[in-house]
Motif scaffolding. Structure first.
Motif, PDB file in Angstrom:
ATOM      1  N   TYR A  19      16.487  -9.277 -34.365  1.00  0.00           N
ATOM      2  CA  TYR A  19      15.556  -8.483 -35.185  1.00  0.00           C
ATOM      3  C   TYR A  19      16.068  -8.253 -36.606  1.00  0.00           C
ATOM      4  CZ  TYR A  19      18.253  -4.123 -34.778  1.00  0.00           C
ATOM      5  OH  TYR A  19      19.228  -3.164 -34.876  1.00  0.00           O
ATOM      6  N   ASN A  70       4.335  -2.814 -31.741  1.00  0.00           N
ATOM      7  CA  ASN A  70       5.566  -2.244 -32.282  1.00  0.00           C
ATOM      8  C   ASN A  70       5.456  -2.090 -33.798  1.00  0.00           C
ATOM      9  OD1 ASN A  70       8.443  -2.909 -33.568  1.00  0.00           O
ATOM     10  ND2 ASN A  70       8.789  -1.975 -31.574  1.00  0.00           N
ATOM     11  N   TYR A 122       8.697 -11.093 -33.666  1.00  0.00           N
ATOM     12  CA  TYR A 122       8.467  -9.703 -33.264  1.00  0.00           C
ATOM     13  C   TYR A 122       7.496  -9.625 -32.082  1.00  0.00           C
ATOM     14  CZ  TYR A 122      10.678  -7.920 -37.561  1.00  0.00           C
ATOM     15  OH  TYR A 122      11.550  -7.609 -38.564  1.00  0.00           O
ATOM     16  N   VAL A 123       6.405 -10.410 -32.149  1.00  0.00           N
ATOM     17  CA  VAL A 123       5.416 -10.381 -31.063  1.00  0.00           C
ATOM     18  C   VAL A 123       6.084 -10.758 -29.740  1.00  0.00           C
ATOM     19  CG1 VAL A 123       3.357 -11.486 -30.105  1.00  0.00           C
ATOM     20  CG2 VAL A 123       3.383 -10.805 -32.497  1.00  0.00           C
ATOM     21  N   THR A 129       6.347  -5.262 -35.671  1.00  0.00           N
ATOM     22  CA  THR A 129       5.291  -6.277 -35.538  1.00  0.00           C
ATOM     23  C   THR A 129       4.128  -5.955 -36.459  1.00  0.00           C
ATOM     24  OG1 THR A 129       5.898  -6.408 -33.185  1.00  0.00           O
ATOM     25  CG2 THR A 129       3.899  -7.547 -33.861  1.00  0.00           C
ATOM     26  N   ARG A 130       3.725  -4.702 -36.463  1.00  0.00           N
ATOM     27  CA  ARG A 130       2.571  -4.291 -37.294  1.00  0.00           C
ATOM     28  C   ARG A 130       2.846  -4.543 -38.773  1.00  0.00           C
ATOM     29  NH1 ARG A 130       2.549   0.414 -33.964  1.00  0.00           N
ATOM     30  NH2 ARG A 130       3.258   1.694 -35.704  1.00  0.00           N
ATOM     31  N   TYR A 159       8.724  -7.742 -28.938  1.00  0.00           N
ATOM     32  CA  TYR A 159       8.354  -6.321 -28.940  1.00  0.00           C
ATOM     33  C   TYR A 159       6.875  -6.078 -28.663  1.00  0.00           C
ATOM     34  CZ  TYR A 159      12.903  -6.118 -31.199  1.00  0.00           C
ATOM     35  OH  TYR A 159      14.238  -6.263 -31.485  1.00  0.00           O
ATOM     36  N   TYR A 197       6.767 -12.640 -37.856  1.00  0.00           N
ATOM     37  CA  TYR A 197       5.680 -12.085 -37.036  1.00  0.00           C
ATOM     38  C   TYR A 197       5.750 -12.607 -35.601  1.00  0.00           C
ATOM     39  CZ  TYR A 197       1.010 -11.099 -35.258  1.00  0.00           C
ATOM     40  OH  TYR A 197      -0.039 -10.675 -34.476  1.00  0.00           O
ATOM     41  N   THR A 198       5.899 -13.924 -35.456  1.00  0.00           N
ATOM     42  CA  THR A 198       5.954 -14.525 -34.117  1.00  0.00           C
ATOM     43  C   THR A 198       7.140 -13.980 -33.331  1.00  0.00           C
ATOM     44  OG1 THR A 198       5.001 -16.531 -35.071  1.00  0.00           O
ATOM     45  CG2 THR A 198       5.933 -16.732 -32.876  1.00  0.00           C
ATOM     46  N   ARG A 240       2.694  -8.275 -39.466  1.00  0.00           N
ATOM     47  CA  ARG A 240       1.299  -8.729 -39.392  1.00  0.00           C
ATOM     48  C   ARG A 240       0.533  -8.344 -40.655  1.00  0.00           C
ATOM     49  NH1 ARG A 240       0.107  -7.092 -34.489  1.00  0.00           N
ATOM     50  NH2 ARG A 240      -0.562  -5.024 -35.113  1.00  0.00           N
ATOM     51  N   THR A 259      -4.567  -8.136 -32.374  1.00  0.00           N
ATOM     52  CA  THR A 259      -4.257  -6.745 -32.015  1.00  0.00           C
ATOM     53  C   THR A 259      -5.326  -6.163 -31.124  1.00  0.00           C
ATOM     54  OG1 THR A 259      -5.211  -6.252 -34.145  1.00  0.00           O
ATOM     55  CG2 THR A 259      -2.869  -5.966 -33.927  1.00  0.00           C
ATOM     56  N   THR A 303       2.621  -6.587 -29.538  1.00  0.00           N
ATOM     57  CA  THR A 303       1.810  -6.564 -30.764  1.00  0.00           C
ATOM     58  C   THR A 303       1.743  -5.188 -31.416  1.00  0.00           C
ATOM     59  OG1 THR A 303      -0.133  -6.160 -29.417  1.00  0.00           O
ATOM     60  CG2 THR A 303       0.322  -8.446 -30.007  1.00  0.00           C
TER      61      THR A 303
END
Length: 274
Positions: free
Chosen positions: A197, A238, A230-231, A241-242, A234, A227-228, A245, A268, A236
């Motif tokens: 991370y 987290n 994190y998804v 992630t947000r 964690y 983004y990928t 995105r 989302t 969609t």
């Protein structure tokens, strides 16, 4: 660690808290430590609001038993500040950062790497809150300490350089920002697995930097990778992630690809409460 590991840890700490309340009483430094561990487990399991009052109880007991300036008190205060950052309540975090910094200064000193790491997190808080000038000042100090104490190649130095790069992007000092972000990326890529991370966050911030300076082709693969990553790790919903995105969506809008931005929004909606 998966969230189920943290849920299991929380169960153990819940039992320990009950025992310590019985045998040690309501005000004991060891109880404060266990409450902090319980709150951290719940926090990392993604149950943020549930963790908040438990952190606060740990701080209250630590202040009463160890004192305002004890290093443990400083750590618990920092944990509350970090929780508020994750909740997007950046101004609510400030008094806890301030109190934690006073404890760190008193117990460890300003030139200690742990104090510098706290200052880095506080600086990032100010950056996220939109106070970029204040953030730059804090992050310059934190980076100078890291370089002096840990060396140029240390993980802490790299993540602090990245944070300063983000703040300098916001204040329009693009050349210095890019140097810091690129060197942080190189350093972290040499030390961490590609899906870590901390590395993903540097890729995200370098992507944000490139987008801010109109270098959309350079920005896109970095924002996409972050983004990928994190998804996958964690989900969609987290906060990391947000954030990634939102940046990727902005890039698609800026480059005239509104349909791709809408597809991201659907990601989302479908995932709902992952």
């Amino acid at each position: 660690h998966s969230t189920s590991d943290f849920d299991a840890a929380a169960d153990v700490f819940t039992e320990t808290v009950a025992l310590e309340r019985t045998y040690l009483g309501a005000n004991h430094a060891r109880l404060a430590a266990t409450l902090n561990n319980l709150a951290s487990s719940i926090h990392y399991a993604g149950r943020l609001e549930e963790a908040e009052p438990i952190y606060h109880e740990a701080v209250r007991i630590a202040r009463a038993t160890l004192g305002e300036h004890h290093p443990e008190t400083g750590i618990y205060l920092q944990n509350i500040a970090g929780l508020y950052d994750e909740l997007g309540r950046f101004d609510a975090a400030v008094p806890f950062y301030e109190a934690s910094l006073r404890a760190h200064d008193a117990s460890l000193g300003r030139d200690n790497p742990n104090t510098a790491l706290l200052l880095r997190n506080y600086g990032l808080n100010r950056y996220e809150a939109g106070a970029a000038d204040q953030a730059v000042e804090m992050l310059r100090e934190a980076l100078a300490t890291m370089r002096a104490q840990m060396g140029e190649d240390h993980l802490y130095t790299a993540v602090t350089a990245s944070a300063l790069g983000s703040a300098l992007t916001a204040t329009g000092e693009f050349a210095e920002a890019r140097r810091l972000l690129v060197s942080a990326r190189t350093s972290l890529e040499a030390q961490l697995p590609p899906d870590h991370y901390l590395l993903l966050s540097v890729l995200r911030e370098l992507g944000r930097h490139y987008m801010s300076t109109g270098m959309y082709e350079a920005a896109e693969p970095l924002l996409q990778t972050a983004y990928t990553g994190y998804v996958e790790q964690y989900g969609t919903d987290n906060f990391m992630t947000r954030r990634a995105r939102g940046l990727l969506r902005e890039l698609y809008v800026r480059t005239g690809r509104g349909a791709l931005a809408e597809d991201l929004d659907e990601d989302t909606d479908e995932a709902g409460g992952q």
